[in-house]
Structure formats: C-alpha cells, structure tokens
Design a protein around this motif. Structure first.
Motif, PDB file in Angstrom:
ATOM      1  N   LYS A 162     -23.379  -4.443 -46.704  1.00  0.00           N
ATOM      2  CA  LYS A 162     -22.482  -5.701 -46.949  1.00  0.00           C
ATOM      3  C   LYS A 162     -23.096  -6.577 -45.725  1.00  0.00           C
ATOM      4  O   LYS A 162     -23.832  -6.174 -44.886  1.00  0.00           O
ATOM      5  CB  LYS A 162     -21.183  -5.259 -46.585  1.00  0.00           C
ATOM      6  N   THR A 163     -22.613  -7.874 -45.942  1.00  0.00           N
ATOM      7  CA  THR A 163     -22.588  -8.937 -45.007  1.00  0.00           C
ATOM      8  C   THR A 163     -21.326  -9.195 -44.527  1.00  0.00           C
ATOM      9  O   THR A 163     -20.450  -9.268 -45.330  1.00  0.00           O
ATOM     10  CB  THR A 163     -23.447 -10.146 -45.350  1.00  0.00           C
ATOM     11  N   ALA A 164     -21.219  -9.592 -43.329  1.00  0.00           N
ATOM     12  CA  ALA A 164     -20.083 -10.277 -42.770  1.00  0.00           C
ATOM     13  C   ALA A 164     -20.388 -11.740 -41.927  1.00  0.00           C
ATOM     14  O   ALA A 164     -21.433 -11.719 -41.435  1.00  0.00           O
ATOM     15  CB  ALA A 164     -19.428  -9.375 -41.481  1.00  0.00           C
ATOM     16  N   ARG A 165     -19.766 -12.648 -42.371  1.00  0.00           N
ATOM     17  CA  ARG A 165     -20.227 -14.056 -41.726  1.00  0.00           C
ATOM     18  C   ARG A 165     -18.933 -14.671 -41.029  1.00  0.00           C
ATOM     19  O   ARG A 165     -17.776 -14.369 -41.776  1.00  0.00           O
ATOM     20  CB  ARG A 165     -20.316 -15.009 -42.897  1.00  0.00           C
ATOM     21  N   TYR A 166     -18.990 -15.117 -39.743  1.00  0.00           N
ATOM     22  CA  TYR A 166     -17.899 -15.670 -39.369  1.00  0.00           C
ATOM     23  C   TYR A 166     -18.358 -16.695 -38.221  1.00  0.00           C
ATOM     24  O   TYR A 166     -19.566 -16.713 -37.814  1.00  0.00           O
ATOM     25  CB  TYR A 166     -17.130 -14.736 -38.406  1.00  0.00           C
ATOM     26  N   THR A 167     -17.456 -17.785 -37.804  1.00  0.00           N
ATOM     27  CA  THR A 167     -17.858 -18.789 -36.658  1.00  0.00           C
ATOM     28  C   THR A 167     -16.650 -18.652 -35.745  1.00  0.00           C
ATOM     29  O   THR A 167     -15.768 -18.315 -35.825  1.00  0.00           O
ATOM     30  CB  THR A 167     -17.656 -20.140 -37.672  1.00  0.00           C
ATOM     31  N   ILE A 168     -17.429 -18.871 -34.545  1.00  0.00           N
ATOM     32  CA  ILE A 168     -16.498 -18.576 -33.215  1.00  0.00           C
ATOM     33  C   ILE A 168     -16.588 -20.196 -32.366  1.00  0.00           C
ATOM     34  O   ILE A 168     -17.383 -20.839 -32.737  1.00  0.00           O
ATOM     35  CB  ILE A 168     -17.111 -17.593 -32.386  1.00  0.00           C
ATOM     36  N   ALA A 169     -15.629 -20.205 -31.574  1.00  0.00           N
ATOM     37  CA  ALA A 169     -15.440 -21.273 -30.643  1.00  0.00           C
ATOM     38  C   ALA A 169     -16.776 -21.336 -29.716  1.00  0.00           C
ATOM     39  O   ALA A 169     -17.304 -19.861 -29.230  1.00  0.00           O
ATOM     40  CB  ALA A 169     -14.192 -21.432 -29.903  1.00  0.00           C
ATOM     41  N   GLU A 170     -17.557 -22.365 -29.157  1.00  0.00           N
ATOM     42  CA  GLU A 170     -18.502 -22.019 -28.430  1.00  0.00           C
ATOM     43  C   GLU A 170     -18.318 -21.351 -27.215  1.00  0.00           C
ATOM     44  O   GLU A 170     -18.902 -20.770 -26.542  1.00  0.00           O
ATOM     45  CB  GLU A 170     -18.987 -23.559 -28.154  1.00  0.00           C
ATOM     46  N   ARG A 171     -17.177 -21.628 -26.656  1.00  0.00           N
ATOM     47  CA  ARG A 171     -16.950 -21.059 -25.413  1.00  0.00           C
ATOM     48  C   ARG A 171     -16.652 -19.689 -25.361  1.00  0.00           C
ATOM     49  O   ARG A 171     -16.794 -18.781 -24.590  1.00  0.00           O
ATOM     50  CB  ARG A 171     -15.518 -21.712 -24.620  1.00  0.00           C
ATOM     51  N   ALA A 172     -16.613 -18.947 -26.691  1.00  0.00           N
ATOM     52  CA  ALA A 172     -16.307 -17.446 -26.679  1.00  0.00           C
ATOM     53  C   ALA A 172     -17.792 -16.818 -26.994  1.00  0.00           C
ATOM     54  O   ALA A 172     -17.630 -15.710 -27.128  1.00  0.00           O
ATOM     55  CB  ALA A 172     -15.465 -17.349 -27.963  1.00  0.00           C
ATOM     56  N   ARG A 173     -18.719 -17.450 -26.778  1.00  0.00           N
ATOM     57  CA  ARG A 173     -19.887 -16.813 -27.125  1.00  0.00           C
ATOM     58  C   ARG A 173     -20.366 -15.618 -26.371  1.00  0.00           C
ATOM     59  O   ARG A 173     -20.995 -14.557 -26.754  1.00  0.00           O
ATOM     60  CB  ARG A 173     -21.091 -18.068 -27.246  1.00  0.00           C
ATOM     61  N   GLU A 174     -20.391 -15.681 -24.994  1.00  0.00           N
ATOM     62  CA  GLU A 174     -20.690 -14.752 -24.024  1.00  0.00           C
ATOM     63  C   GLU A 174     -19.881 -13.624 -24.183  1.00  0.00           C
ATOM     64  O   GLU A 174     -20.375 -12.468 -24.323  1.00  0.00           O
ATOM     65  CB  GLU A 174     -20.554 -15.193 -22.752  1.00  0.00           C
ATOM     66  N   GLU A 175     -18.599 -13.696 -24.277  1.00  0.00           N
ATOM     67  CA  GLU A 175     -17.885 -12.603 -24.360  1.00  0.00           C
ATOM     68  C   GLU A 175     -18.004 -11.821 -25.905  1.00  0.00           C
ATOM     69  O   GLU A 175     -18.010 -10.531 -25.858  1.00  0.00           O
ATOM     70  CB  GLU A 175     -16.414 -13.016 -24.559  1.00  0.00           C
ATOM     71  N   LEU A 176     -18.270 -12.647 -26.671  1.00  0.00           N
ATOM     72  CA  LEU A 176     -18.607 -11.930 -28.274  1.00  0.00           C
ATOM     73  C   LEU A 176     -19.704 -11.215 -28.220  1.00  0.00           C
ATOM     74  O   LEU A 176     -19.559 -10.200 -28.827  1.00  0.00           O
ATOM     75  CB  LEU A 176     -18.447 -13.093 -29.312  1.00  0.00           C
ATOM     76  N   GLU A 177     -20.815 -11.892 -27.520  1.00  0.00           N
ATOM     77  CA  GLU A 177     -22.024 -11.104 -27.740  1.00  0.00           C
ATOM     78  C   GLU A 177     -22.247  -9.796 -26.947  1.00  0.00           C
ATOM     79  O   GLU A 177     -22.620  -8.873 -27.253  1.00  0.00           O
ATOM     80  CB  GLU A 177     -22.996 -11.938 -27.282  1.00  0.00           C
ATOM     81  N   ALA A 178     -21.566  -9.982 -25.959  1.00  0.00           N
ATOM     82  CA  ALA A 178     -21.077  -8.359 -24.975  1.00  0.00           C
ATOM     83  C   ALA A 178     -20.332  -7.647 -25.878  1.00  0.00           C
ATOM     84  O   ALA A 178     -20.757  -6.516 -25.875  1.00  0.00           O
ATOM     85  CB  ALA A 178     -20.349  -8.702 -23.660  1.00  0.00           C
ATOM     86  N   ALA A 179     -19.574  -8.027 -26.474  1.00  0.00           N
ATOM     87  CA  ALA A 179     -18.741  -7.022 -27.509  1.00  0.00           C
ATOM     88  C   ALA A 179     -19.460  -6.588 -28.657  1.00  0.00           C
ATOM     89  O   ALA A 179     -19.471  -5.212 -29.027  1.00  0.00           O
ATOM     90  CB  ALA A 179     -17.504  -7.853 -28.144  1.00  0.00           C
ATOM     91  N   ILE A 180     -20.367  -7.349 -29.305  1.00  0.00           N
ATOM     92  CA  ILE A 180     -21.501  -7.158 -30.013  1.00  0.00           C
ATOM     93  C   ILE A 180     -22.418  -5.859 -29.669  1.00  0.00           C
ATOM     94  O   ILE A 180     -22.613  -4.880 -30.222  1.00  0.00           O
ATOM     95  CB  ILE A 180     -22.153  -8.131 -30.688  1.00  0.00           C
ATOM     96  N   THR A 181     -22.926  -6.011 -28.266  1.00  0.00           N
ATOM     97  CA  THR A 181     -23.821  -5.295 -28.061  1.00  0.00           C
ATOM     98  C   THR A 181     -23.052  -3.857 -27.556  1.00  0.00           C
ATOM     99  O   THR A 181     -23.670  -2.806 -28.145  1.00  0.00           O
ATOM    100  CB  THR A 181     -24.138  -5.740 -26.302  1.00  0.00           C
TER     101      THR A 181
END
Length: 100
Positions: A5-24
């Motif tokens: 599967k693929t998953a696609r989504y868009t986030i608010a720019e200000r959430a990038r750092e927190e999201l990428e830490a969660a992805i890691t």
C-alpha cells in the motif's frame, strides 16, 4: 503473496519537525518488531506532502501491523497534524531492482 500500500498526506509546515521525529520512532519500532515488513517514508519537495510505501508478507502481517501499539502511537501523533486524513491505496509490485 505480499500486500502493499501507499499512504499520502499533507501536514502544516510548522508540524514537520515533530512529525519526522514520530516517523523515525515508528520505523524503528517496525524494524524491531516486524522483520518481514518493508516500509519507506518520503517527503515531497514541497516540504508538506508525505508518501509512505509499505509491504507486508501477507494479509495477516498487515493486520498485525495495523493493530500494533507502535502503529496506534504513530496514528495518534500523525492525524492531528494532517490537513485531511491520509489516503491509502493498494498497490501491486510488478518488478524490483532488489535481488531475489
């Protein structure tokens, strides 16, 4: 037969750092607990769009992944940061550059 599967989504720019830490954190848990799962996360060049590509050994493997505590934790962190819910698309592999 693998399930992909693929998953696609868009986030608010200000959430990038927190999201990428969660992805890691999420991918670390997948590596430790799902040795037969293949999972890659990508950021689009606009800096707000993300694409995840995942492949599970079978339907049961996908179900274990979806119901795991690490997936639940990631979803709790991801969804509030999304502009809209992620869109999941089933895909089927045709060929791979990886050896057999």
């Amino acid at each position: 037969m693998r399930v992909a599967k693929t998953a696609r989504y868009t986030i608010a720019e200000r959430a990038r750092e927190e999201l990428e830490a969660a992805i890691t954190e999420f991918l670390g848990a997948i590596r430790r607990n799902e040795p037969d799962t293949e999972y890659r996360a990508f950021r689009e060049s606009n800096g707000r769009g993300y694409v995840h590509v995942m492949s599970f050994p079978d339907q049961a493997g996908e179900e274990r992944h979806r119901s795991s505590p690490w997936t639940e934790r990631f979803v709790e962190k991801l969804y509030p940061r999304c502009d809209a819910e992620p869109v999941f698309t089933e895909i089927e592999e045709i060929e791979s550059s990886e050896g057999s």
